[in-house]
Design an enzyme around this catalytic site. Structure first.
Site: not given
Length: 385
Positions: A108, A180, A55, A205
């Site tokens: 978005y 973004d 982690r 994406k």
């Protein structure tokens, strides 16, 4: 941390080599998938390479994070389990109860939901602005504004924001500018070089590029902010796993050639749509008539693979276009090598219905893939009827 040895190399070279050092054990030219949770220590606190628990850090994720920083021209890159996990970490790092955020009127749907339904519950205020209009951004500021959030090109209306201008506004207000960069990718646009403080990506994406992985990223040029983000990344734990990190690294190697083809195909598709009698409006920044065309031409290498368009006949007609498409796969997401089509109002942006961000019902959004352009044109022509 970014690798300064790649600083003066071309983007294409950095995409392939930054973070991708040969495995010291075997000489493998591709970083291994370190599918491991914990690491042997040489005595208490004696860490090999700084790794103790995956982690907190994993060599495969480190390779991706170094690559991301190099591609965006940043000092620190951080990889997460999804784009929204990256956004959540960023907002919890930058904001406290009572702070205010300016968000775009064309964001978005998942980002809007995060602000409206989650972040607002712990006392963060937000307001909407047309970020393509500097006056609208200035009018939305309050003495408590700590973040200005920008998508450019935006999702799904392909709005264009002048990053350098809004960066100046943010600095004057003592706020951070977050961009973004998912639609453009770092190959087409470099927000940090234009004054942004943090870049956000959905790695799902264009960065992954093959519709086979979910991931997110943050990149910043501010080393101190990078350390704060890394602290929260570890404390909150929504990190990218080693296999997902490896898949994204593999996708990034072909990012430049893919984005060139996406942009080339989208230009041809947009031109066809502007001439189709059943299309009332085409939203693509590569078109000279697009209101943001000149700004996009100034701050982008080319105009990307995303197009939205409106059709005659209203919402039902738009849904039927989506249903009739064959080569364009009906599905959410974007940025893969295959072309996708969707109805934002009922799919990706259903969460903004009834808000200031509601999208037109007659809108269709397409992610133009890298197939043969003539085949794509033929499919859209038959889908439009």
């Amino acid at each position: 941390m970014s690798d300064d040895s790649h600083e003066h190399q071309s983007f294409e070279t950095r995409a392939i080599h930054a973070g991708n050092t040969a495995d010291p054990l075997t000489g493998a030219v591709v970083p291994p998938i370190y599918q491991v949770s914990t690491y042997k220590q040489d005595g208490v606190g004696g860490l090999r390479g700084g790794y103790e628990y995956s982690r907190s850090g994993n060599p495969t994720r480190t390779a991706l994070e170094e690559n991301l920083a190099a591609l965006e021209g940043g000092r620190r890159g951080l990889a997460f389990a999804s784009g929204l996990a990256a956004e959540d970490c960023l907002l919890r790092t930058l904001l406290s109860p009572g702070d205010h955020v300016v968000i775009p009127n064309d964001a978005y749907g998942g980002t809007f939901r995060l602000f409206a339904k989650v972040v607002s519950r712990w006392g963060v205020e937000w307001s909407v602005a047309d970020t393509s209009d500097p006056a609208s951004v200035r009018a939305a500021l309050t003495p408590k504004t700590k973040v200005i959030w920008v998508e450019t090109p935006s999702n799904p209306l392909l709005g264009i924001t002048d990053i350098a201008v809004v960066a100046d506004i943010a600095r004057s207000a003592g706020a951070k500018l977050v961009v973004d960069n998912t639609f453009a990718s770092p190959y087409l646009q470099q927000p940090l070089a234009l004054g942004a403080d943090v870049v956000v990506h959905s790695l799902t994406k264009y960065m992954g590029g093959h519709s086979d992985v979910v991931g997110g990223a943050l990149v910043t040029a501010d080393a101190a902010l990078g350390e704060e983000l890394a602290y929260h990344q570890n404390a909150m734990g929504a990190v990218a796993g080693p296999f997902d990190s490896w898949i994204v690294l593999r996708g990034i190697k072909t990012l430049a050639v893919r984005m060139d083809r996406h942009s080339e195909n989208a230009t041809k598709v947009a031109d066809m749509l502007t001439r189709h009698p059943k299309v009332t409006k085409v939203l693509y920044p590569g078109l000279p008539e697009h209101p943001g065309h000149e700004i996009a031409a100034k701050q982008m290498r080319s105009f990307g693979g995303m197009i939205s368009f409106q059709v005659t006949g209203g919402e039902e007609a738009a849904v039927e276009v989506c249903n009739r498409a064959k080569l364009f796969t009906l599905g959410e997401s974007l940025g893969g090598v295959e072309s996708l089509i969707e109805h934002p109002g009922r799919m990706t942006h259903a969460s903004v219905a009834g808000s200031a961000l509601e999208v037109p019902g007659d809108l269709v959004r397409i992610s133009v893939g890298i197939e043969n352009a003539d085949d794509l044109l033929a499919d859209l022509t038959q889908a439009l009827g």
